[in-house]
Motif scaffolding. Structure first.
Motif, PDB file in Angstrom:
ATOM      1  N   ASN A 116       0.798  -1.234   0.000  1.00 28.00           N
ATOM      2  CA  ASN A 116       0.000   0.000   0.000  1.00 28.00           C
ATOM      3  C   ASN A 116       0.829   1.282   0.000  1.00 28.00           C
ATOM      4  N   LYS A 117       2.109   1.164  -0.343  1.00 26.24           N
ATOM      5  CA  LYS A 117       2.935   2.370  -0.480  1.00 26.24           C
ATOM      6  C   LYS A 117       2.554   3.123  -1.744  1.00 26.24           C
ATOM      7  N   TYR A 118       2.163   2.376  -2.776  1.00 29.92           N
ATOM      8  CA  TYR A 118       1.721   2.953  -4.040  1.00 29.92           C
ATOM      9  C   TYR A 118       0.330   2.405  -4.361  1.00 29.92           C
ATOM     10  N   SER A 119      -0.362   3.059  -5.253  1.00 24.54           N
ATOM     11  CA  SER A 119      -1.701   2.617  -5.639  1.00 24.54           C
ATOM     12  C   SER A 119      -1.618   1.381  -6.534  1.00 24.54           C
ATOM     13  N   ASP A 120      -2.749   0.700  -6.675  1.00 24.64           N
ATOM     14  CA  ASP A 120      -2.804  -0.438  -7.595  1.00 24.64           C
ATOM     15  C   ASP A 120      -2.460   0.002  -9.014  1.00 24.64           C
ATOM     16  N   ALA A 121      -2.976   1.165  -9.424  1.00 23.43           N
ATOM     17  CA  ALA A 121      -2.726   1.665 -10.783  1.00 23.43           C
ATOM     18  C   ALA A 121      -1.231   1.878 -11.009  1.00 23.43           C
ATOM     19  N   TRP A 122      -0.551   2.391  -9.989  1.00 25.08           N
ATOM     20  CA  TRP A 122       0.901   2.600 -10.108  1.00 25.08           C
ATOM     21  C   TRP A 122       1.610   1.259 -10.271  1.00 25.08           C
ATOM     22  N   GLN A 123       1.218   0.282  -9.454  1.00 20.63           N
ATOM     23  CA  GLN A 123       1.853  -1.029  -9.522  1.00 20.63           C
ATOM     24  C   GLN A 123       1.644  -1.663 -10.899  1.00 20.63           C
ATOM     25  N   VAL A 124       0.438  -1.558 -11.432  1.00 22.80           N
ATOM     26  CA  VAL A 124       0.142  -2.128 -12.745  1.00 22.80           C
ATOM     27  C   VAL A 124       0.973  -1.442 -13.825  1.00 22.80           C
ATOM     28  N   ALA A 125       0.996  -0.105 -13.798  1.00 24.91           N
ATOM     29  CA  ALA A 125       1.777   0.641 -14.788  1.00 24.91           C
ATOM     30  C   ALA A 125       3.258   0.300 -14.681  1.00 24.91           C
ATOM     31  N   VAL A 138      15.880  -0.139 -14.501  1.00 28.73           N
ATOM     32  CA  VAL A 138      16.461  -1.192 -15.343  1.00 28.73           C
ATOM     33  C   VAL A 138      15.626  -2.470 -15.259  1.00 28.73           C
ATOM     34  N   MET A 139      14.479  -2.373 -14.617  1.00 23.67           N
ATOM     35  CA  MET A 139      13.608  -3.538 -14.438  1.00 23.67           C
ATOM     36  C   MET A 139      12.963  -3.933 -15.771  1.00 23.67           C
ATOM     37  N   PRO A 140      12.894  -5.233 -16.064  1.00 19.15           N
ATOM     38  CA  PRO A 140      12.222  -5.673 -17.296  1.00 19.15           C
ATOM     39  C   PRO A 140      10.715  -5.465 -17.245  1.00 19.15           C
ATOM     40  N   LYS A 141      10.077  -5.530 -18.395  1.00 19.76           N
ATOM     41  CA  LYS A 141       8.623  -5.386 -18.487  1.00 19.76           C
ATOM     42  C   LYS A 141       7.944  -6.722 -18.165  1.00 19.76           C
ATOM     43  N   TYR A 142       6.764  -6.631 -17.572  1.00 22.15           N
ATOM     44  CA  TYR A 142       5.972  -7.826 -17.268  1.00 22.15           C
ATOM     45  C   TYR A 142       4.531  -7.639 -17.745  1.00 22.15           C
ATOM     46  N   GLY A 143       4.382  -7.054 -18.923  1.00 18.90           N
ATOM     47  CA  GLY A 143       3.059  -6.746 -19.449  1.00 18.90           C
ATOM     48  C   GLY A 143       2.180  -7.951 -19.683  1.00 18.90           C
ATOM     49  N   TRP A 144       2.798  -9.110 -19.930  1.00 19.76           N
ATOM     50  CA  TRP A 144       1.986 -10.308 -20.200  1.00 19.76           C
ATOM     51  C   TRP A 144       1.155 -10.748 -19.006  1.00 19.76           C
ATOM     52  N   LEU A 145       1.520 -10.292 -17.807  1.00 21.63           N
ATOM     53  CA  LEU A 145       0.721 -10.655 -16.640  1.00 21.63           C
ATOM     54  C   LEU A 145      -0.702 -10.123 -16.763  1.00 21.63           C
ATOM     55  N   ALA A 207     -10.576  -4.995  -7.616  1.00 20.72           N
ATOM     56  CA  ALA A 207     -10.010  -5.400  -8.900  1.00 20.72           C
ATOM     57  C   ALA A 207      -8.606  -4.804  -8.970  1.00 20.72           C
ATOM     58  N   PHE A 208      -7.614  -5.540  -8.583  1.00 16.31           N
ATOM     59  CA  PHE A 208      -6.255  -5.018  -8.452  1.00 16.31           C
ATOM     60  C   PHE A 208      -5.687  -4.541  -9.778  1.00 16.31           C
ATOM     61  N   ASP A 209      -6.064  -5.187 -10.882  1.00 18.66           N
ATOM     62  CA  ASP A 209      -5.557  -4.758 -12.186  1.00 18.66           C
ATOM     63  C   ASP A 209      -6.487  -3.761 -12.868  1.00 18.66           C
ATOM     64  N   MET A 218      -1.835 -10.509 -13.182  1.00 15.50           N
ATOM     65  CA  MET A 218      -1.539  -9.173 -12.666  1.00 15.50           C
ATOM     66  C   MET A 218      -2.310  -8.926 -11.367  1.00 15.50           C
ATOM     67  N   ASP A 219      -3.573  -9.335 -11.325  1.00 11.25           N
ATOM     68  CA  ASP A 219      -4.362  -9.236 -10.088  1.00 11.25           C
ATOM     69  C   ASP A 219      -3.624  -9.894  -8.927  1.00 11.25           C
ATOM     70  N   ALA A 220      -3.159 -11.117  -9.179  1.00 11.95           N
ATOM     71  CA  ALA A 220      -2.524 -11.898  -8.118  1.00 11.95           C
ATOM     72  C   ALA A 220      -1.226 -11.248  -7.643  1.00 11.95           C
TER      73      ALA A 220
END
Length: 244
Positions: A116-125, A138-145, A207-209, A218-220
């Protein structure tokens, strides 16, 4: 003198073996002895709760994607770490972590207090494309989640496995694991009542995502990230240590 000693002991097979056993025993004693005082070193946390099926699924994804290789979950007692991340980590906070994810390597920041340091929307983005919110990341993308539906049919087996190693899941929790995972990511579903009854009124249900029409990986993962550091509030009642 040293050369003579080595030559002598290395030619005496039995003596050499006994020397190895003695040295190994010292190391073993140093590691094993503290376990006999484990009840004194692990803090008591009456409010400690278990991961929900959705959060546990997110933790499994976190491990699957190798997130632990760049992010530790262990805040040390040093002043700079406490000031940056929050209260130092307690042993009891990893009580139900199998395996534990402490670590010491930090390519990215420590995540022990991320919940809860950041919003769900921030985490998803951030997971879809880290550079959108942290330009120098330098973190890789995880868009497929976001595209992958969460497999929920085997969640009961995951809870059963955790129960076998000491996590206090009830039989009802195990039996209803799939329904509870769906309910936690679908706020308007009729199963939310049973979910909060089993896991407590403080269970985060949303709805986390951002899409309540389906339950994704992504929800999980976001559900898991948003609970980090909040399975118990024990750490927040401990005084901060003087920095080294």
């Amino acid at each position: 003198m040293t050369e003579f000693f080595h030559r002598k002991i290395e030619r005496n097979t039995i003596g050499f073996v006994l020397a190895i056993v003695a040295v190994a025993s010292i190391g073993g004693f140093v590691e094993i002895a503290p376990l006999f005082t484990i009840n004194e070193t692990v803090e008591d946390a009456p409010d400690m709760r278990v991961y929900t099926p959705l959060e546990l699924a997110g933790r499994n994804i976190y491990i699957r994607e190798g997130c632990y290789a760049c992010h530790s979950q262990m805040i040390r007692t040093l002043r700079d770490e406490v000031e940056r991340y929050g209260p130092y980590s307690l042993a009891v906070e990893s009580k139900y972590d199998h395996p534990m994810l402490w670590g010491s390597k930090r390519t990215g920041p420590d995540l022990a207090r991320l919940g809860n340091k950041y919003s769900d929307a921030w985490q998803v983005a951030h997971l879809i494309n880290p550079r959108d919110v942290v330009p120098g990341s330098v973190m890789p993308k995880y868009g497929w989640l976001m595209r992958n539906d969460l497999k929920m049919t085997d969640l009961s087996l995951h809870l059963k496995a955790q129960s076998d190693v000491g996590v206090p899941y009830t039989q009802a929790m195990i039996d209803e694991a799939s329904k509870d995972a769906y309910a936690q990511a679908t706020p308007d579903s009729p199963g939310t009542g049973g979910l909060t009854e089993r896991y407590g009124a403080a269970t985060q249900v949303r709805a986390f995502d951002g899409d309540p029409s389906r339950v994704t990986e992504m929800d999980a993962l976001v559900a898991y990230l948003q609970i980090l550091g909040h399975l118990t509030e024990a750490a927040y009642s401990k005084p901060e240590p003087e920095g080294e």
